[in-house]
Design a protein around this motif. Structure first.
Motif, PDB file in Angstrom:
ATOM      1  N   LYS A  23       0.835  -1.206   0.000  1.00  0.00           N
ATOM      2  CA  LYS A  23       0.000   0.000   0.000  1.00  0.00           C
ATOM      3  C   LYS A  23       0.869   1.255   0.000  1.00  0.00           C
ATOM      4  CE  LYS A  23      -3.692   2.347   2.555  1.00  0.00           C
ATOM      5  NZ  LYS A  23      -4.592   2.285   3.744  1.00  0.00           N
ATOM      6  N   ALA A  24       1.890   1.278   0.852  1.00  0.00           N
ATOM      7  CA  ALA A  24       2.778   2.441   0.915  1.00  0.00           C
ATOM      8  C   ALA A  24       3.559   2.599  -0.381  1.00  0.00           C
ATOM      9  CB  ALA A  24       3.740   2.297   2.099  1.00  0.00           C
ATOM     10  N   ALA A  25       4.013   1.494  -0.946  1.00  0.00           N
ATOM     11  CA  ALA A  25       4.777   1.546  -2.193  1.00  0.00           C
ATOM     12  C   ALA A  25       3.920   2.084  -3.336  1.00  0.00           C
ATOM     13  CB  ALA A  25       5.299   0.159  -2.542  1.00  0.00           C
ATOM     14  N   THR A  26       2.657   1.693  -3.373  1.00  0.00           N
ATOM     15  CA  THR A  26       1.759   2.194  -4.417  1.00  0.00           C
ATOM     16  C   THR A  26       1.650   3.705  -4.350  1.00  0.00           C
ATOM     17  OG1 THR A  26       0.454   0.149  -4.359  1.00  0.00           O
ATOM     18  CG2 THR A  26      -0.598   2.098  -5.320  1.00  0.00           C
ATOM     19  N   SER A  27       1.512   4.230  -3.143  1.00  0.00           N
ATOM     20  CA  SER A  27       1.402   5.674  -2.959  1.00  0.00           C
ATOM     21  C   SER A  27       2.698   6.386  -3.335  1.00  0.00           C
ATOM     22  CB  SER A  27       1.041   5.979  -1.501  1.00  0.00           C
ATOM     23  OG  SER A  27       1.017   7.366  -1.260  1.00  0.00           O
ATOM     24  N   VAL A  28       3.820   5.850  -2.888  1.00  0.00           N
ATOM     25  CA  VAL A  28       5.124   6.482  -3.142  1.00  0.00           C
ATOM     26  C   VAL A  28       5.481   6.433  -4.622  1.00  0.00           C
ATOM     27  CG1 VAL A  28       7.610   6.278  -2.731  1.00  0.00           C
ATOM     28  CG2 VAL A  28       6.015   6.104  -0.814  1.00  0.00           C
ATOM     29  N   PHE A  29       5.302   5.288  -5.255  1.00  0.00           N
ATOM     30  CA  PHE A  29       5.623   5.176  -6.680  1.00  0.00           C
ATOM     31  C   PHE A  29       4.703   6.057  -7.527  1.00  0.00           C
ATOM     32  CE2 PHE A  29       7.349   0.742  -5.644  1.00  0.00           C
ATOM     33  CZ  PHE A  29       8.658   1.188  -5.621  1.00  0.00           C
ATOM     34  N   ALA A  30       3.459   6.231  -7.095  1.00  0.00           N
ATOM     35  CA  ALA A  30       2.544   7.118  -7.824  1.00  0.00           C
ATOM     36  C   ALA A  30       3.011   8.567  -7.730  1.00  0.00           C
ATOM     37  CB  ALA A  30       1.130   6.988  -7.267  1.00  0.00           C
ATOM     38  N   GLU A  31       3.565   8.949  -6.594  1.00  0.00           N
ATOM     39  CA  GLU A  31       4.013  10.332  -6.397  1.00  0.00           C
ATOM     40  C   GLU A  31       5.357  10.613  -7.057  1.00  0.00           C
ATOM     41  OE1 GLU A  31       3.876  11.795  -2.343  1.00  0.00           O
ATOM     42  OE2 GLU A  31       2.270  10.381  -1.874  1.00  0.00           O
ATOM     43  N   TYR A  32       6.282   9.654  -6.976  1.00  0.00           N
ATOM     44  CA  TYR A  32       7.660   9.930  -7.373  1.00  0.00           C
ATOM     45  C   TYR A  32       8.190   9.044  -8.500  1.00  0.00           C
ATOM     46  CZ  TYR A  32       7.499  12.293  -2.860  1.00  0.00           C
ATOM     47  OH  TYR A  32       7.149  13.097  -1.798  1.00  0.00           O
ATOM     48  N   GLY A  33       7.410   8.077  -8.955  1.00  0.00           N
ATOM     49  CA  GLY A  33       7.911   7.155  -9.959  1.00  0.00           C
ATOM     50  C   GLY A  33       8.837   6.124  -9.333  1.00  0.00           C
ATOM     51  N   TYR A  34       9.262   5.171 -10.152  1.00  0.00           N
ATOM     52  CA  TYR A  34      10.118   4.102  -9.629  1.00  0.00           C
ATOM     53  C   TYR A  34      11.459   4.655  -9.143  1.00  0.00           C
ATOM     54  CZ  TYR A  34      13.117   0.009  -9.425  1.00  0.00           C
ATOM     55  OH  TYR A  34      14.010  -0.946  -8.991  1.00  0.00           O
ATOM     56  N   ASP A  35      12.105   5.482  -9.963  1.00  0.00           N
ATOM     57  CA  ASP A  35      13.429   5.998  -9.595  1.00  0.00           C
ATOM     58  C   ASP A  35      13.380   6.855  -8.336  1.00  0.00           C
ATOM     59  OD1 ASP A  35      14.633   4.724 -11.722  1.00  0.00           O
ATOM     60  OD2 ASP A  35      14.429   6.438 -13.068  1.00  0.00           O
ATOM     61  N   GLY A  36      12.368   7.718  -8.240  1.00  0.00           N
ATOM     62  CA  GLY A  36      12.290   8.624  -7.096  1.00  0.00           C
ATOM     63  C   GLY A  36      11.677   8.009  -5.855  1.00  0.00           C
ATOM     64  N   GLY A  37      11.033   6.865  -6.004  1.00  0.00           N
ATOM     65  CA  GLY A  37      10.385   6.221  -4.855  1.00  0.00           C
ATOM     66  C   GLY A  37      11.377   5.382  -4.067  1.00  0.00           C
ATOM     67  N   SER A  38      11.909   5.929  -2.990  1.00  0.00           N
ATOM     68  CA  SER A  38      12.940   5.233  -2.226  1.00  0.00           C
ATOM     69  C   SER A  38      12.342   4.209  -1.272  1.00  0.00           C
ATOM     70  CB  SER A  38      13.775   6.235  -1.420  1.00  0.00           C
ATOM     71  OG  SER A  38      12.998   6.818  -0.387  1.00  0.00           O
ATOM     72  N   VAL A  39      13.112   3.162  -1.015  1.00  0.00           N
ATOM     73  CA  VAL A  39      12.698   2.138  -0.050  1.00  0.00           C
ATOM     74  C   VAL A  39      12.553   2.764   1.336  1.00  0.00           C
ATOM     75  CG1 VAL A  39      13.443   0.035   1.150  1.00  0.00           C
ATOM     76  CG2 VAL A  39      13.699   0.230  -1.345  1.00  0.00           C
ATOM     77  N   ARG A  40      13.411   3.715   1.631  1.00  0.00           N
ATOM     78  CA  ARG A  40      13.346   4.363   2.943  1.00  0.00           C
ATOM     79  C   ARG A  40      12.001   5.064   3.147  1.00  0.00           C
ATOM     80  NH1 ARG A  40      17.645   8.900   5.261  1.00  0.00           N
ATOM     81  NH2 ARG A  40      16.636   9.192   7.298  1.00  0.00           N
ATOM     82  N   LEU A  41      11.548   5.804   2.143  1.00  0.00           N
ATOM     83  CA  LEU A  41      10.268   6.503   2.259  1.00  0.00           C
ATOM     84  C   LEU A  41       9.120   5.501   2.349  1.00  0.00           C
ATOM     85  CD1 LEU A  41       8.616   9.076   2.314  1.00  0.00           C
ATOM     86  CD2 LEU A  41       8.726   9.148  -0.190  1.00  0.00           C
ATOM     87  N   ILE A  42       9.196   4.434   1.575  1.00  0.00           N
ATOM     88  CA  ILE A  42       8.142   3.412   1.602  1.00  0.00           C
ATOM     89  C   ILE A  42       8.033   2.780   2.989  1.00  0.00           C
ATOM     90  CG2 ILE A  42       7.504   1.121   0.730  1.00  0.00           C
ATOM     91  CD1 ILE A  42       8.759   2.001  -1.971  1.00  0.00           C
ATOM     92  N   THR A  43       9.166   2.412   3.558  1.00  0.00           N
ATOM     93  CA  THR A  43       9.124   1.760   4.873  1.00  0.00           C
ATOM     94  C   THR A  43       8.692   2.735   5.958  1.00  0.00           C
ATOM     95  OG1 THR A  43      11.527   2.162   5.087  1.00  0.00           O
ATOM     96  CG2 THR A  43      10.829  -0.005   4.298  1.00  0.00           C
ATOM     97  N   GLN A  44       9.037   3.997   5.808  1.00  0.00           N
ATOM     98  CA  GLN A  44       8.566   4.995   6.774  1.00  0.00           C
ATOM     99  C   GLN A  44       7.046   5.081   6.764  1.00  0.00           C
ATOM    100  OE1 GLN A  44      10.614   8.598   5.658  1.00  0.00           O
ATOM    101  NE2 GLN A  44      12.379   8.181   6.987  1.00  0.00           N
ATOM    102  N   ARG A  45       6.467   5.120   5.571  1.00  0.00           N
ATOM    103  CA  ARG A  45       5.013   5.213   5.473  1.00  0.00           C
ATOM    104  C   ARG A  45       4.327   3.931   5.939  1.00  0.00           C
ATOM    105  NH1 ARG A  45       3.314   8.661   0.063  1.00  0.00           N
ATOM    106  NH2 ARG A  45       4.675  10.467   0.453  1.00  0.00           N
ATOM    107  N   ALA A  46       4.991   2.802   5.702  1.00  0.00           N
ATOM    108  CA  ALA A  46       4.413   1.519   6.105  1.00  0.00           C
ATOM    109  C   ALA A  46       4.694   1.202   7.569  1.00  0.00           C
ATOM    110  CB  ALA A  46       4.964   0.402   5.228  1.00  0.00           C
ATOM    111  N   MET A  47       5.527   2.053   8.198  1.00  0.00           N
ATOM    112  CA  MET A  47       5.952   1.828   9.588  1.00  0.00           C
ATOM    113  C   MET A  47       6.569   0.431   9.729  1.00  0.00           C
ATOM    114  SD  MET A  47       3.073   3.800  11.906  1.00  0.00           S
ATOM    115  CE  MET A  47       1.668   2.951  11.162  1.00  0.00           C
ATOM    116  N   ALA A  48       7.485   0.152   8.815  1.00  0.00           N
ATOM    117  CA  ALA A  48       8.194  -1.128   8.817  1.00  0.00           C
ATOM    118  C   ALA A  48       9.679  -0.839   8.656  1.00  0.00           C
ATOM    119  CB  ALA A  48       7.704  -2.012   7.678  1.00  0.00           C
TER     120      ALA A  48
END
Length: 215
Positions: A23-48
């Motif tokens: 769910k978090a990755a879908t939101s991040v990749f939609a906002e920033y694309g694959y290149d701009g969507g960092s794993v760090r931001l995804i895990t922060q949003r997913a609280m993982a």
């Protein structure tokens, strides 16, 4: 708590974490694309933690693939734009419907809209993960664009012409979807609401009809 109960709790926890990451990755990749969507931001949003991405998906590419799989399933199951509906309309109406549906992310922020924004990013900077995915499963976006294009072309049209026209049409709405935030700022200062969406559909449909009509 028995060992079986502990295993069930651990399984539920793992499933919850996995779902949260997608769910978090879908939101991040939609906002920033694959290149701009960092794993760090995804895990922060997913609280993982970042190790969870490797554990569940084998890394960023694996997580992105899961998002693309979810997008494909949603496009198929939700039937937000079905082939039969396109075929039941005139070529001009089918074109307008296609453009309208793929421009909806400008005024909606639902799950389908986020998936469409991801595809919009890929239309400009395709990632290797995306290229590998579409080789095995062509996105519905392009399948539907091809269906619309063929309504305007003679049956004997060369396959290359169909492909060129399909790619051209599929990319018409993607620019606006991908760059909506930038277009809302100066010097463009565009406002996207229901009324402006219809005007944009009218404009792009007019351009497209003139282009397709000359093929």
């Amino acid at each position: 708590m028995s060992n079986l109960d502990q295993a069930r709790v651990a399984s539920r926890s793992a499933e919850t974490t996995r779902a949260a990451l997608i769910k978090a990755a879908t939101s991040v990749f939609a906002e920033y694309g694959y290149d701009g969507g960092s794993v760090r931001l995804i895990t922060q949003r997913a609280m993982a933690n970042q190790a969870a991405v490797n554990y569940h998906f084998g890394g960023k590419d694996g997580l992105y693939r899961e998002v693309l799989i979810a997008a494909t399933k949603t496009f198929e199951q939700d039937s937000f734009l079905c082939p039969e509906e396109l075929d039941a309309r005139s070529p001009e109406e089918a074109l307008r419907l296609y453009l309208h549906q793929f421009l909806l992310p400008l005024v909606k922020r639902d799950r389908v809209s986020r998936y469409l924004r991801i595809f919009a990013w890929e239309s400009v900077r395709p990632s290797e993960a995306f290229n590998a995915f579409i080789m095995a499963s062509p996105p519905r976006i392009f399948q539907l664009a091809e269906r619309v294009v063929k309504r305007f072309l003679p049956e004997e049209a060369p396959a290359e012409t169909v492909t060129f026209a399909t790619l051209w049409l599929a990319h018409q709405p993607m620019f606006f979807v991908r760059d909506a935030e930038r277009l809302a700022r100066a010097p463009f200062a565009l406002k996207f609401d229901e009324a402006s969406l219809e005007r944009l559909v009218d404009t792009l449909a007019g351009f497209s009809l003139r282009g397709l009509g000359n093929l």
